[in-house]
Design a protein around this motif. Structure first.
Motif, PDB file in Angstrom:
ATOM      1  N   TYR A 181      42.262  32.131  34.944  1.00 55.71           N
ATOM      2  CA  TYR A 181      41.512  33.345  35.265  1.00 55.71           C
ATOM      3  C   TYR A 181      41.463  33.563  36.778  1.00 55.71           C
ATOM      4  O   TYR A 181      41.646  34.688  37.265  1.00 55.71           O
ATOM      5  CB  TYR A 181      40.094  33.281  34.687  1.00 55.71           C
ATOM      6  CG  TYR A 181      39.269  34.502  35.063  1.00 55.71           C
ATOM      7  CD1 TYR A 181      39.688  35.772  34.685  1.00 55.71           C
ATOM      8  CD2 TYR A 181      38.107  34.381  35.816  1.00 55.71           C
ATOM      9  CE1 TYR A 181      38.969  36.899  35.048  1.00 55.71           C
ATOM     10  CE2 TYR A 181      37.376  35.505  36.182  1.00 55.71           C
ATOM     11  CZ  TYR A 181      37.810  36.767  35.801  1.00 55.71           C
ATOM     12  OH  TYR A 181      37.107  37.881  36.166  1.00 55.71           O
ATOM     13  N   GLU A 182      41.247  32.458  37.511  1.00 57.52           N
ATOM     14  CA  GLU A 182      41.179  32.608  38.973  1.00 57.52           C
ATOM     15  C   GLU A 182      42.489  33.187  39.514  1.00 57.52           C
ATOM     16  O   GLU A 182      42.486  34.043  40.393  1.00 57.52           O
ATOM     17  CB  GLU A 182      40.892  31.254  39.628  1.00 57.52           C
ATOM     18  CG  GLU A 182      39.398  30.938  39.599  1.00 57.52           C
ATOM     19  CD  GLU A 182      39.100  29.472  39.876  1.00 57.52           C
ATOM     20  OE1 GLU A 182      40.045  28.701  40.145  1.00 57.52           O
ATOM     21  OE2 GLU A 182      37.913  29.104  39.788  1.00 57.52           O
ATOM     22  N   SER A 183      43.617  32.745  38.949  1.00 60.07           N
ATOM     23  CA  SER A 183      44.901  33.215  39.486  1.00 60.07           C
ATOM     24  C   SER A 183      45.199  34.660  39.077  1.00 60.07           C
ATOM     25  O   SER A 183      45.961  35.348  39.745  1.00 60.07           O
ATOM     26  CB  SER A 183      46.039  32.277  39.070  1.00 60.07           C
ATOM     27  OG  SER A 183      46.324  32.461  37.713  1.00 60.07           O
ATOM     28  N   ARG A 218      42.645  36.965  38.308  1.00 56.00           N
ATOM     29  CA  ARG A 218      41.375  37.709  38.331  1.00 56.00           C
ATOM     30  C   ARG A 218      41.550  39.161  38.786  1.00 56.00           C
ATOM     31  O   ARG A 218      41.080  40.093  38.124  1.00 56.00           O
ATOM     32  CB  ARG A 218      40.390  36.983  39.238  1.00 56.00           C
ATOM     33  CG  ARG A 218      38.994  37.500  39.165  1.00 56.00           C
ATOM     34  CD  ARG A 218      38.010  36.526  39.792  1.00 56.00           C
ATOM     35  NE  ARG A 218      36.690  37.092  39.741  1.00 56.00           N
ATOM     36  CZ  ARG A 218      36.160  37.835  40.710  1.00 56.00           C
ATOM     37  NH1 ARG A 218      36.845  38.047  41.809  1.00 56.00           N
ATOM     38  NH2 ARG A 218      34.953  38.347  40.579  1.00 56.00           N
ATOM     39  N   ILE A 253      43.354  41.287  36.186  1.00 59.41           N
ATOM     40  CA  ILE A 253      42.599  41.483  34.945  1.00 59.41           C
ATOM     41  C   ILE A 253      41.421  42.433  35.161  1.00 59.41           C
ATOM     42  O   ILE A 253      41.203  43.356  34.376  1.00 59.41           O
ATOM     43  CB  ILE A 253      42.158  40.123  34.373  1.00 59.41           C
ATOM     44  CG1 ILE A 253      43.392  39.473  33.752  1.00 59.41           C
ATOM     45  CG2 ILE A 253      41.038  40.259  33.346  1.00 59.41           C
ATOM     46  CD1 ILE A 253      43.227  38.097  33.253  1.00 59.41           C
ATOM     47  N   LEU A 254      40.710  42.235  36.257  1.00 62.37           N
ATOM     48  CA  LEU A 254      39.557  43.120  36.497  1.00 62.37           C
ATOM     49  C   LEU A 254      40.016  44.560  36.717  1.00 62.37           C
ATOM     50  O   LEU A 254      39.365  45.508  36.261  1.00 62.37           O
ATOM     51  CB  LEU A 254      38.738  42.599  37.678  1.00 62.37           C
ATOM     52  CG  LEU A 254      38.020  41.269  37.410  1.00 62.37           C
ATOM     53  CD1 LEU A 254      37.162  40.868  38.605  1.00 62.37           C
ATOM     54  CD2 LEU A 254      37.161  41.323  36.150  1.00 62.37           C
ATOM     55  N   TYR A 296      40.396  37.000  26.234  1.00 60.52           N
ATOM     56  CA  TYR A 296      39.120  36.488  26.735  1.00 60.52           C
ATOM     57  C   TYR A 296      38.021  36.819  25.728  1.00 60.52           C
ATOM     58  O   TYR A 296      36.930  37.268  26.068  1.00 60.52           O
ATOM     59  CB  TYR A 296      38.826  37.058  28.128  1.00 60.52           C
ATOM     60  CG  TYR A 296      39.789  36.514  29.199  1.00 60.52           C
ATOM     61  CD1 TYR A 296      40.629  35.427  28.931  1.00 60.52           C
ATOM     62  CD2 TYR A 296      39.860  37.072  30.458  1.00 60.52           C
ATOM     63  CE1 TYR A 296      41.509  34.919  29.878  1.00 60.52           C
ATOM     64  CE2 TYR A 296      40.736  36.570  31.423  1.00 60.52           C
ATOM     65  CZ  TYR A 296      41.556  35.500  31.118  1.00 60.52           C
ATOM     66  OH  TYR A 296      42.426  34.998  32.053  1.00 60.52           O
TER      67      TYR A 296
END
Ligand code: PLP
Length: 374
Positions: A11-13, A15, A18-19, A189
Motif C-alpha cells: 500500500y505504501e508503494s 498509495r 490508489i488514492l 482492499y
C-alpha cells in the motif's frame, strides 16, 4: 515482526496511485456498475485469456452463481476436494447440490486417478481447486468431464496468473472463479470476486444472476432507457467502482508480483532442502503462482510456537479438512477412510511468510530460525 502475510508495504508503494483512483471514482459520481467495472472486466478477462468476465462481490458468490448458471441444484452431486477453504463447499451447498470429496495427490491437489470412481449418475460438475497457487491436472479433468457430460468450474481463488501447459487458471473449464480477498495473489482492499468464461450463453446468464436476474426492458410507454425487470431468480453480488478502480491500478504489477513470489519460493526451496521438512512440489506442467508456500512437518505446532516467540508468524491452510467439520460431515460416511492423504496432510502442514514485499533480510531471518529449530 515478520507476518505470514502483509499488505502495508504494498500500500505504501502504491498509495498515491490508489488514492487518486478512489478520488476519481468519488468525483465521477458513479459508484456501482460504472466505467471502472467495465474496464476492469475487460482487462482482467484478457489477463486470464478469457473472452468474458464478470465482477462480483466475492468468490463464494462467483462459484454459487456459476453453479446456478449451469443449472446445478437439488439432487445433483458436485465433486471437489476437502483440503480447501470452506467457501468452495459453501457455494456448492448454496446451489442445492450435495458434495462428493476425492482425495489429494502429492501436490495437495485433486487426485485425478480417483475421479472416475467418484462419478455417479447424479454427478453434474467438478470443482477443481487450484490450491496454494498451483493448477490441478486439467487435461484428465476435462477429458472425464467431456465423457460424462459434466461442467467444470475452476476454483481459482488462490491461483491468479498460474498456468497449466501455458494455459491460464480459469481459462480451461467452463467457468473460472476468482477471489480478490485482501490476502490473495491479486487482492482488493476489501471483498471482491470475478467470474471468467469463454461461453457467451453462460456469460449472459451469470451477468443476469449476479444482478437480481434483471435485464433492461422497455416500458409500454416506450421509455427510451428501459427499466430493470427480473426475468429469472438471481442474487445481488457486484464488484463496486472503487474496488474495480483499485484493482485496475494493481493489475499492471501482477505478473511482476508473481515473479517475485516465485523467487521467494525458489530461495526457500534451495535453502531448506537439506532440512527434515517436506517442501512444496511444483508439477513440471505447471507455473505455480505461490499464493502461499506450504511445508509439512510432524512437529508443526512446536515449530510455529517457537517461531512466534521470535516474532515470526506462520499460518495453517487448512487445519481441518471440510469433511470432518460439523456442517459438512454428512457428505462422507461416519468412519470415512477414503480421504487418507487429505487427513494426513492437515495434521502437519503450515505456511511460511510469502508476499511480494517480503524483503530478502526478512526471508533470511525466517530461514535462519527454521534451520536453528529443525
Ligand atoms: C480456495 C478458495 N475458494 C474460495 C474462496 C472464497 O473466496 P471469497 O472470500 O472471495 O468468497 C477462497 C477464499 O478464502 C479460497 O481460498
Amino acid at each position: 515482526m515478520i507476518k505470514v502475510w502483509d499488505y502495508i508495504k504494498e500500500y505504501e508503494s502504491l498509495r498515491g496511485e490508489i488514492l487518486e483512483a478512489v478520488d476519481q471514482v468519488f468525483k465521477d459520481g458513479t459508484l456501482i456498475f460504472g466505467p471502472k467495472l467495465a474496464e476492469f472486466e475487460e482487462k482482467f478477462s484478457k489477463f486470464n485469456d478469457c473472452k468474458y468476465g464478470i465482477g462480483v462481490g466475492n468468490c463464494t458468490d462467483a462459484i454459487t452463481i456459476a453453479l446456478r448458471a449451469c443449472k446445478i441444484g437439488i439432487g445433483d452431486e458436485v465433486i471437489t476436494t476437502s483440503n480447501t477453504a470452506v467457501p468452495t463447499v459453501t457455494a456448492i451447498v448454496n446451489s442445492g447440490a450435495s458434495v462428493k470429496f476425492v482425495d489429494i495427490n502429492e501436490y495437495s491437489l485433486m487426485d485425478v486417478s480417483k475421479l472416475a470412481n467418484a462419478i455417479t449418475d447424479k454427478t453434474k460438475a467438478i470443482v477443481p481447486v487450484h490450491l496454494y497457487g498451483q493448477m490441478c491436472e486439467m487435461n484428465t479433468i476435462m477429458n472425464l468431464a467431456k465423457k460424462n457430460n459434466l461442467k467444470v468450474i475452476e476454483d481459482c481463488a488462490q491461483s491468479h496468473g498460474a498456468t497449466y501447459f501455458g494455459k491460464k487458471a480459469g481459462s480451461i473449464g467452463d467457468i473460472g472463479c476468482f477471489s480478490f480477498y485482501p490476502t490473495k495473489i491479486f487482492g482488493a482492499y476489501g471483498d471482491g470476486g470475478f467470474i471468467s468464461t469463454n461461453n457467451e450463453m453462460l456469460f449472459d446468464k451469470m451477468q443476469r444472476i449476479r444482478f437480481l436476474g434483471m435485464e433492461k426492458k422497455k416500458m409500454s410507454s416506450g421509455h427510451w432507457n428501459g427499466k430493470y425487470y427480473a426475468i429469472e431468480h438471481g442474487t445481488n453480488s457486484r464488484l463496486d467502482e472503487v474496488h474495480a478502480a483499485i484493482l485496475l491500478k494493481k493489475l499492471p504489477y501482477l505478473n511482476e508480483w508473481i515473479d517475485r513470489r516465485r523467487e521467494i519460493a525458489s530461495r526457500y526451496n534451495n535453502e531448506l532442502k537439506e532440512l527434515n521438512i517436506e517442501l512444496p512440489m511444483e508439477h513440471p506442467d505447471n507455473r505455480h503462482a505461490y499464493y502461499i508456500y506450504v511445508v509439512a512437518h510432524k512437529n508443526r505446532d512446536e515449530i510455529m510456537k517457537s517461531l512466534a516467540e521470535k516474532d515470526i508468524f506462520l499460518n495453517i491452510s487448512y487445519p481441518w479438512p471440510i469433511h470432518i467439520m460439523e456442517a459438512y460431515k454428512h457428505f462422507v460416511c461416519s468412519k470415512c477412510t477414503c480421504l487418507p492423504k487429505t487427513e494426513e496432510q492437515a495434521k502437519k502442514i503450515f505456511s511460511l511468510p510469502m508476499y511480494p514485499t517480503l524483503t530478502d533480510e526478512e526471508q533470511s531471518i525466517v530461514i535462519k530460525e527454521l534451520k536453528n529449530l529443525i
